[in-house]
Design a protein around this motif. Structure first.
Motif, short mmCIF file in Angstrom:
data_model
loop_
_atom_site.label_atom_id
_atom_site.label_comp_id
_atom_site.label_asym_id
_atom_site.label_seq_id
_atom_site.Cartn_x
_atom_site.Cartn_y
_atom_site.Cartn_z
N GLU A 1 -9.17 -6.30 5.23
CA GLU A 1 -9.91 -6.88 4.11
C GLU A 1 -8.97 -7.48 3.07
O GLU A 1 -9.30 -8.48 2.42
N ALA A 2 -7.80 -6.89 2.91
CA ALA A 2 -6.86 -7.40 1.90
C ALA A 2 -6.27 -8.75 2.30
O ALA A 2 -6.04 -9.61 1.45
N GLU B 1 -10.07 -6.66 11.92
CA GLU B 1 -9.36 -5.42 12.24
C GLU B 1 -8.63 -5.50 13.57
O GLU B 1 -7.54 -4.93 13.73
N LEU C 1 -4.28 5.41 5.03
CA LEU C 1 -4.49 3.98 5.22
C LEU C 1 -5.15 3.74 6.57
O LEU C 1 -4.83 4.43 7.55
N ASN C 2 -6.05 2.80 6.63
CA ASN C 2 -6.69 2.42 7.89
C ASN C 2 -6.61 0.91 8.08
O ASN C 2 -6.23 0.16 7.17
N GLN D 1 0.81 -1.21 0.00
CA GLN D 1 0.00 0.00 0.00
C GLN D 1 0.85 1.27 0.00
O GLN D 1 0.47 2.28 -0.58
N LYS E 1 -9.00 -1.23 8.45
CA LYS E 1 -10.00 -2.00 7.71
C LYS E 1 -9.50 -2.38 6.32
O LYS E 1 -9.74 -3.50 5.84
N THR E 2 -8.78 -1.47 5.67
CA THR E 2 -8.26 -1.75 4.33
C THR E 2 -7.28 -2.92 4.35
O THR E 2 -7.35 -3.83 3.51
#
Length: 516
Positions: free
Chosen positions: A400-401, A406, A393-394, A378, A396-397
């Motif tokens: 999910e990847a 989380e 960037l958080n 990222q 959650k991103t």
């Protein structure tokens, strides 16, 4: 409708937090130091766990594997006798004649080992190991030669006996020493101290003035201004102008140089010199005696540039715990234990816990690797070009990847560090708030990148063009960043940057001095 009792069977599923699952979660968020302590505790109570060393991993063994090669030959065999005593049979007579003629005996002619010398002071043997008659040879402890950490109180107590005064003054001085904080400032009230000791306030103040002459300069001050005044007085630089400056430090914090010039009665050049001398003083004279040791940060992940232009993400082998399960010891002991006995059950439980620990450590390493690899993917632009290209960037991103929760990502990024070509960063550094773009449909910006841009704009200011918060908002909007004025002020205060008025005063004063 009648009521009646009935019996039926129901099957349900529920998530239960077992102790091992809770410990696995705790392992995930442990630092390297905490994990090392935890493993050492587990190895101590589990006989089947071992901490792998370099020798054990490489299969190295100590001792002699082939004892026959180093054993003496059998005296019963003729070959052994010939091999073992060939030098005696061939040259025994010559050796005796040389010994008689030349006196080549091995006895010590010069007797260095005389009678044991009596200690000069036997009562001091435990304190003075090098005394004749004391402990001999190399029986010493290396810890005795290590310099101890000198605290601020120890340093002051060594100087107090040289101050003028009697036993009562030393008692007051010792009480004042106990009232110092870590920075060397006096926290106690003199009136309360005088009442507690049954002394007059004048006597306590006299002792305090004597203590303020001790090293380090500025100790026993009750305020920042007094601390700076003590140091200037010891340098013989506390003239009336400097004394007025020290008494108006609040104007110095506001960069109100016009008022300071009037109060001190000096021009711009002298004021700049006085400010430079103030900056050279130590506002915390006792900070050099702090006993806290600096802690070295070991990175958990190492990122290197690959030859093909990509990034190599690796776990730091120095922070990976190496734990082994001694299966051979378990099989050997279990053979001699009755089945379902107390010893057998204990070893079975130890084996189960050891296998669980190794699996948990392996899963921990894999999870950290997944999160780190996704962060690098990222933030590829940050690694290539710097903080200006840090993306928002958080958690959650990333979650999910990599198909995780989380909370798992949050535990992984807690107190974990990554070594990159840009420096050493905590994993949470790469998670920043998103700031919207000024253009519709444009890319969002990272809050850390925006703060860096604000810092750069302020660093490039000139005395005639100092940017206000509104000017910074307009400049950011031209660069595609939509930000409110209060947010700019909040970022500027968080970076300890003064306001535009204070910066303008300081820059103009420096410009006048440079023009002279």
């Amino acid at each position: 409708m009648g009521l009646s009792a009935s019996l039926f069977l129901r099957q349900t599923q529920s998530l239960v937090m077992t102790p091992q699952l809770m410990q696995s979660i705790q392992l995930l968020q442990m630092t390297h130091f905490e994990l090392t302590q935890f493993i050492a505790h587990e190895v101590e109570k589990n006989p089947l766990l071992e901490i792998a060393s370099d020798g054990s991993e490489n299969g190295a063994e100590t001792g002699f594997e082939d004892n026959e090669a180093f054993s003496e030959p059998d005296s019963g065999s003729p070959d052994g006798a010939a091999d073992g005593h060939w030098y005696e049979s061939s040259s025994s007579g010559m050796a005796e004649r040389l010994d008689e003629g030349l006196g080549t005996g091995f006895e010590n002619v010069f007797q260095d080992d005389g009678p044991v010398r009596r200690a000069d002071a036997p009562e001091l043997l435990s304190q003075w190991k090098s005394m004749p008659g004391g402990e001999a040879g190399e029986d010493y402890d290396l810890d005795d030669f290590v310099a101890g950490q000198v605290t601020l109180r120890d340093h002051l107590n060594q100087q107090i006996p040289f101050l003028p005064g009697g036993a009562a003054d030393r008692l007051i001085a010792q009480h004042l020493v106990d009232q110092l904080d870590e920075a060397g400032y006096l926290q106690g009230d003199l009136q309360e101290i005088a009442a507690r000791l049954g002394k007059r306030i004048e006597a306590v103040e006299t002792v305090l003035h004597s203590l303020q002459t001790l090293d380090p300069p500025g100790v026993f001050a009750r305020s920042l201004g007094e601390c700076l005044a003590i140091q200037l007085r010891q340098r013989n630089r506390l003239d009336p102008a400097m004394d007025a400056l020290v008494k108006h430090l609040e104007l110095l914090a506001k960069r109100d140089f016009a008022s300071l010039r009037k109060i001190c009665g000096v021009d711009d050049e002298d004021l700049i010199d006085m400010l430079a001398e103030i900056r050279g003083l130590n506002p915390k004279p006792g900070a050099d005696f702090e006993s806290g040791a600096s802690e070295t940060i070991a990175p958990d992940i190492v990122v290197r540039a690959a030859p093909d232009g990509s990034w190599m993400v690796e776990l730091n082998p120095d922070t990976l715990p190496r734990v082994l399960v001694n299966q051979a010891y378990f099989q050997k002991v279990v053979k001699n234990c009755p089945k379902n006995g107390e010893d057998h059950n204990f070893l079975s439980e130890c084996l189960q816990n050891a296998n669980w620990l190794t699996r948990s450590l392996d899963q921990r390493a894999k999870t950290i690797m997944k999160v780190a690899a996704e962060i690098v993917r990222q933030q590829d632009a940050f690694l290539m070009y710097g903080v200006d290209h840090l993306r928002p960037l958080n958690l959650k991103t990333v979650a999910e990847a990599i198909k995780m929760h989380e909370s798992t990502v949050s535990r992984v990024t807690s107190n974990k560090y990554m070594l990159t070509p840009r420096g050493l960063f905590e994993l949470k550094y790469f998670f920043t708030v998103s700031i919207g773009s000024a253009e519709e449909g444009g890319d969002s910006h990272s809050a850390e990148a925006v703060r860096h841009r604000i810092r750069q704009m302020i660093a490039q200011e000139t005395p005639d063009a100092v940017l206000s918060d509104d000017d910074i908002v307009i400049s950011l909007k031209r660069g595609g960043v939509e930000l409110a004025r209060r947010t700019v002020a909040k970022y500027r205060e968080a970076m300890n940057i003064p306001s535009s008025v204070q910066r303008r005063r300081e820059k103009r004063a420096l410009a006048r001095v440079a023009a002279f």
